[in-house]
Design a protein around this motif. Structure first.
Motif, mmCIF file in Angstrom:
data_model
loop_
_atom_site.group_PDB
_atom_site.id
_atom_site.type_symbol
_atom_site.label_atom_id
_atom_site.label_comp_id
_atom_site.label_asym_id
_atom_site.label_seq_id
_atom_site.Cartn_x
_atom_site.Cartn_y
_atom_site.Cartn_z
ATOM 1 N N GLY A 52 0.825 -1.187 0.000
ATOM 2 C CA GLY A 52 0.000 0.000 0.000
ATOM 3 C C GLY A 52 0.869 1.250 0.000
ATOM 4 N N VAL A 53 0.228 2.416 -0.061
ATOM 5 C CA VAL A 53 0.937 3.685 -0.007
ATOM 6 C C VAL A 53 0.011 4.716 0.618
ATOM 7 C CG1 VAL A 53 0.202 4.356 -2.317
ATOM 8 C CG2 VAL A 53 2.269 5.388 -1.313
ATOM 9 N N LEU A 54 0.574 5.557 1.478
ATOM 10 C CA LEU A 54 -0.192 6.655 2.058
ATOM 11 C C LEU A 54 0.058 7.901 1.230
ATOM 12 C CD1 LEU A 54 0.504 6.085 5.866
ATOM 13 C CD2 LEU A 54 -1.383 5.209 4.473
ATOM 14 N N ARG A 55 -1.035 8.626 0.895
ATOM 15 C CA ARG A 55 -0.942 9.779 0.003
ATOM 16 C C ARG A 55 -0.782 11.116 0.737
ATOM 17 N NH1 ARG A 55 0.700 7.754 -4.671
ATOM 18 N NH2 ARG A 55 -0.785 6.284 -5.596
ATOM 19 N N SER A 56 -1.051 11.135 2.034
ATOM 20 C CA SER A 56 -0.926 12.395 2.774
ATOM 21 C C SER A 56 -0.666 12.062 4.234
ATOM 22 C CB SER A 56 -2.201 13.227 2.637
ATOM 23 O OG SER A 56 -3.285 12.583 3.282
ATOM 24 N N SER A 57 -0.338 13.080 5.025
ATOM 25 C CA SER A 57 0.000 12.871 6.427
ATOM 26 C C SER A 57 -1.207 12.450 7.266
ATOM 27 C CB SER A 57 0.608 14.143 7.021
ATOM 28 O OG SER A 57 -0.323 15.206 6.930
ATOM 29 N N LYS A 87 13.553 9.611 11.866
ATOM 30 C CA LYS A 87 12.263 10.007 11.305
ATOM 31 C C LYS A 87 11.303 8.816 11.257
ATOM 32 C CE LYS A 87 14.035 13.868 8.564
ATOM 33 N NZ LYS A 87 14.159 14.479 7.220
ATOM 34 N N THR A 88 10.119 9.028 11.852
ATOM 35 C CA THR A 88 9.094 7.992 11.868
ATOM 36 C C THR A 88 8.154 8.198 10.688
ATOM 37 O OG1 THR A 88 9.184 7.955 14.272
ATOM 38 C CG2 THR A 88 7.295 6.903 13.251
ATOM 39 N N ALA A 89 8.071 7.183 9.834
ATOM 40 C CA ALA A 89 7.250 7.320 8.635
ATOM 41 C C ALA A 89 5.880 6.673 8.789
ATOM 42 C CB ALA A 89 7.972 6.714 7.434
ATOM 43 N N TRP A 90 5.790 5.567 9.542
ATOM 44 C CA TRP A 90 4.521 4.851 9.668
ATOM 45 C C TRP A 90 4.262 4.481 11.126
ATOM 46 C CZ3 TRP A 90 8.049 3.691 5.816
ATOM 47 C CH2 TRP A 90 7.624 3.899 4.497
ATOM 48 N N GLU A 112 6.177 1.457 15.481
ATOM 49 C CA GLU A 112 6.497 2.497 14.508
ATOM 50 C C GLU A 112 7.614 2.023 13.594
ATOM 51 O OE1 GLU A 112 5.771 6.698 16.638
ATOM 52 O OE2 GLU A 112 7.199 5.410 17.706
ATOM 53 N N SER A 113 7.632 2.553 12.377
ATOM 54 C CA SER A 113 8.677 2.227 11.412
ATOM 55 C C SER A 113 9.399 3.514 11.012
ATOM 56 C CB SER A 113 8.067 1.574 10.169
ATOM 57 O OG SER A 113 9.082 1.220 9.259
ATOM 58 N N PHE A 114 10.718 3.502 11.181
ATOM 59 C CA PHE A 114 11.529 4.669 10.846
ATOM 60 C C PHE A 114 11.957 4.622 9.376
ATOM 61 C CE2 PHE A 114 11.959 4.149 15.392
ATOM 62 C CZ PHE A 114 11.802 5.433 15.858
ATOM 63 N N TRP A 115 12.393 5.761 8.874
ATOM 64 C CA TRP A 115 12.836 5.846 7.479
ATOM 65 C C TRP A 115 13.912 4.804 7.169
ATOM 66 C CZ3 TRP A 115 13.389 11.212 4.736
ATOM 67 C CH2 TRP A 115 12.135 11.857 4.759
ATOM 68 N N SER A 116 14.806 4.590 8.115
ATOM 69 C CA SER A 116 15.937 3.685 7.846
ATOM 70 C C SER A 116 15.587 2.219 8.065
ATOM 71 C CB SER A 116 17.115 4.056 8.755
ATOM 72 O OG SER A 116 16.739 3.937 10.110
ATOM 73 N N TYR A 141 6.911 12.002 10.312
ATOM 74 C CA TYR A 141 7.585 12.440 9.085
ATOM 75 C C TYR A 141 7.029 11.626 7.921
ATOM 76 C CZ TYR A 141 10.727 14.578 12.425
ATOM 77 O OH TYR A 141 11.236 15.316 13.451
ATOM 78 N N PHE A 142 5.927 12.127 7.351
ATOM 79 C CA PHE A 142 5.239 11.429 6.269
ATOM 80 C C PHE A 142 6.148 11.284 5.053
ATOM 81 C CE2 PHE A 142 2.979 12.280 2.237
ATOM 82 C CZ PHE A 142 2.317 11.057 2.124
ATOM 83 N N ILE A 143 6.047 10.126 4.421
ATOM 84 C CA ILE A 143 6.755 9.895 3.170
ATOM 85 C C ILE A 143 5.829 9.105 2.248
ATOM 86 C CG2 ILE A 143 7.869 7.813 4.083
ATOM 87 C CD1 ILE A 143 10.263 8.459 2.292
ATOM 88 N N GLU A 144 5.694 9.553 1.018
ATOM 89 C CA GLU A 144 4.792 8.898 0.066
ATOM 90 C C GLU A 144 5.583 7.850 -0.711
ATOM 91 O OE1 GLU A 144 1.720 9.931 -3.648
ATOM 92 O OE2 GLU A 144 2.581 11.545 -2.422
#
Length: 532
Positions: A52-57, A87-90, A112-116, A141-144
Motif C-alpha cells: 500500500g501507499v499513504l498519500r498524505s500525512s 524520522k518515523t514514517a509509519w 512504529e517504522s523509521f525511514w531507515s 515524518y510522512f513519506i509517500e
C-alpha cells in the motif's frame, strides 16, 4: 480517495464495503466502520502480505483478517531504506474487533517504522479466534512511498490470549506448563497481561520469568501474584538484562490465583512465565502475614516456608502454637547457608495479651552464613503463642527455611515474660526454680521472682548452673526490695556450679529475686533456691 491499487501476493481477494452484503466466504468479516473516518477496511487473508501507499500525512490504510484458532501472530511492515533513523514514517496498530455492531475495537499492539528501517515489527502477539484489524497511519515524518504489510500466524496453545489486560480477561496458565507473552507496546503506554492459575491441591509454588538479554539494567517488567481476594502475595521485577528471575517457593492453598505481568518500558521482546508447583507437605500458606492468619505449627513437626518477595512492604510469616502446660520450649530455625555475613531473618516469639495487643518476648537474628538458630529453654505458661519470621531491617531474601518447636513440661520453670516486677513469677523457700537469660539481639533478658516475708528472716540465695570451662562473668543474682534496692547480690562465673549470697537478715516485706546477665551473656539454664 484516489489510492494506488492494493496488490496482494497471497490470497487477498475482496474489499469489504459497509452495509453491503459480502459473498458467503467473507461474510464473517463484515464490520461497522466506527473506528475509521473515511476508508473502508480491506480484507486480506491470514499469512499473506499486501502493498500500500499513504498519500498524505492524515491518510491511513486498514486491513481486516480472520484468525481461526488460538496462536501467535506477527505483524510486519517492510519498505525501502531511506537512511534517517530519527524520522518515523509509519505507525502500525493491531486491533481485535470485539463487537462490530457496537463498534468495539481493542488495541493489542502498536509499533512504529523509521525511514531507515527495512523491516519493522513488535514481535509475537498471542491471539484467539476472531476478526482482527491492522491500521497503518502516517508517522511524524510522512513519506509517500510503497510499504508492504504482512501477517504471520502460528497455531499454538503456548501463548497468552490477548486481550488479557484485566483480571476478568486472564489467560489460563497451568502448573508446569509455561506461557509465552509479549510486552506489546500500546499507542499510549504499555501492555499488561493477566493469567489465571487454578491449584487443585495445596502446593508449594515458584514463578520463573525469562526473556532475552536486552543489555540495559532498566526495569522491564513487574510480575505480581494475587489470590482471588485481590491480595498481593508476591511481587518482583525483571530488568532488561536479567534473563531469568525466579521466586522462592511459596505455599499456596487450593484455590484460584492470578499473575499480573506489567511492562515498565517499551521493549520489543517475548517473555516466558512458568509456574512450578509440588504438593505441599508441612508448609506455611500465604497469606499468613498477621497473627489472625497464622499457619498452625504443631509441636515436633518441621514446617517449611520462605519470605515472599515484595516491591513495597515486607512479607511476614506467622505461626501459631499452643503450650499445653507449664514448662519450656525449644525452637529451631534452619536454612541453606548463603554467602556473606549478613543478617537474614528476624525470629520473634510473641505472646497475645488480654487487651488484644501483642508482646514480643524475644527476637533473634539468623545469619546468612549460619545454617541454624536455636532458642532453647524458653519458659512459658500455658496458652497460645506466635512465632513471626520476617526480614525487617535485615538483608531480605526468599530462601527456603524450616522451623520446629518442642515442649517439655515443668512445674518449677519461669514463665516469660517475667522481666519486670509486674510480670514476675512467684517463689517459695526451699524449692528450686529454673530459668534462662535469653538474649534479644544485643539486649539481654532479666528474670524476676517474687516472695514474701511475714517477719524478719535470716536467709540466703543459692544460685546454680551447669559449669563450663571458661572463667567468664555470666550472671548476677540479687535479692531486691519493691523499690529495686539490693538487699544482697552475688556474681556467678561460667566455671562455677554454685554460688551463694551468704546469710543476711531481711526485714518482713515483699521482695524479688532478680537474675540478669553478667559481663558475658550465657543462655545456659540456671536454677536457684531461697534458704532460711
Amino acid at each position: 480517495m484516489n489510492k494506488r491499487k492494493i496488490k496482494f501476493t497471497a490470497l487477498i481477494t475482496a474489499i469489504v464495503i459497509l452495509a453491503v452484503s459480502l459473498c458467503a466466504g467473507a461474510a464473517s468479516v463484515i464490520v461497522q466502520d466506527g473506528l475509521f473516518k473515511t476508508n473502508t477496511p480491506t480484507y486480506m487473508a491470514l499469512n499473506s502480505e499486501a502493498t500500500g501507499v499513504l498519500r498524505s500525512s492524515d491518510d491511513y490504510d486498514a486491513y481486516i483478517f480472520e484468525v481461526p484458532s488460538n496462536g501467535a501472530l506477527v505483524v510486519r511492515l517492510d519498505h525501502e531504506d531511506y537512511q534517517d533513523t530519527a524520522k518515523t514514517a509509519w505507525q502500525i496498530t493491531l486491533y481485535k474487533i470485539i463487537d462490530g455492531e457496537e463498534k468495539v475495537y481493542k488495541e493489542l499492539s502498536f509499533f512504529e517504522s523509521f525511514w531507515s528501517d527495512v523491516t519493522s515489527t513488535w514481535g509475537e502477539t498471542g491471539v484467539t479466534p476472531g476478526t482482527y484489524c491492522i491500521v497503518v497511519k502516517a508517522g511524524m515524518y510522512f513519506i509517500e512511498t510503497d510499504y508492504t504489510i504482512s501477517t504471520m500466524f502460528t497455531a499454538t496453545e503456548t501463548y497468552e490470549k490477548e486481550p488479557n489486560d484485566t483480571i476478568d480477561e486472564a489467560t489460563p496458565i497451568a502448573v508446569k506448563y509455561g506461557k509465552y507473552g509479549s510486552s506489546s507496546r500500546r499507542e499510549n503506554g504499555t501492555d499488561t497481561d493477566w493469567y489465571i492459575l487454578e491449584l487443585f491441591e495445596d502446593s508449594v509454588v515458584s514463578l520463573t520469568f525469562t526473556h532475552n538479554d536486552n543489555t540495559l539494567p532498566t526495569v522491564g517488567w513487574n510480575v505480581s501474584l494475587y489470590n482471588d481476594a485481590d491480595k498481593l502475595i508476591t511481587q518482583f521485577t525483571s530488568r532488561l538484562n536479567e534473563t531469568l528471575v525466579k521466586t522462592g517457593v511459596i505455599g499456596l492453598q487450593t484455590g484460584t490465583y492470578y499473575i499480573k505481568v506489567e511492562a515498565q518500558t517499551e521493549v520489543s521482546d517475548t517473555y516466558t512465565i512458568l509456574v512450578g508447583a509440588d504438593k505441599a507437605t508441612n508448609n506455611e500458606f500465604e497469606l499468613n502475614d498477621t497473627p489472625e492468619t497464622a499457619t498452625n505449627l504443631p509441636a515436633d513437626v518441621i514446617i517449611g516456608g520462605s519470605l515472599a518477595d515484595r516491591l513495597l512492604g515486607l512479607d511476614k510469616d506467622y505461626y501459631k502454637f499452643t503450650v499445653p502446660a507449664n514448662g519450656y520450649i525449644d525452637f529451631e530455625f534452619e536454612h541453606e547457608i548463603l554467602e556473606g555475613d549478613k543478617r537474614g531473618w528476624n525470629i520473634r516469639l510473641i505472646k497475645p495479651l488480654e487487651d488484644g495487643s501483642y508482646y514480643e518476648i524475644v527476637r533473634k537474628i539468623a545469619m546468612w552464613n549460619s545454617e541454624s538458630l536455636v532458642i532453647e529453654d524458653m519458659g512459658l505458661a500455658p496458652g497460645d503463642y506466635y512465632i513471626c519470621i520476617d526480614g525487617d531491617s535485615v538483608s531480605y531474601n526468599s530462601s527456603y527455611y524450616t522451623c520446629k518447636w518442642s515442649f517439655t513440661e515443668a512445674s518449677n520453670y519461669e514463665h516469660e515474660p517475667n522481666n519486670t516486677m509486674e510480670t514476675c513469677d512467684s517463689a517459695q523457700f526451699s524449692k528450686y526454680y529454673y530459668g534462662a537469660i535469653i538474649s534479644t539481639d544485643s539486649l539481654y533478658d532479666e528474670d524476676y521472682y517474687k516472695f514474701e516475708l511475714d517477719k524478719d528472716t535470716r536467709m540466703c540465695l543459692e544460685f546454680y548452673h551447669e559449669a563450663g570451662n571458661e572463667n567468664e562473668h555470666c550472671w548476677t543474682a540479687s535479692v531486691v526490695d519493691e523499690s529495686g534496692k539490693e538487699i544482697c547480690t552475688v556474681d556467678s562465673y561460667l566455671n562455677e556450679h554454685l554460688v551463694t549470697t551468704g546469710v543476711v537478715l531481711v526485714p518482713a516485706g515483699t521482695y524479688y529475686v532478680k537474675v540478669e546477665t553478667g559481663l558475658y551473656g550465657s543462655e545456659i539454664p540456671y536454677y536457684f533456691r531461697l534458704v532460711r
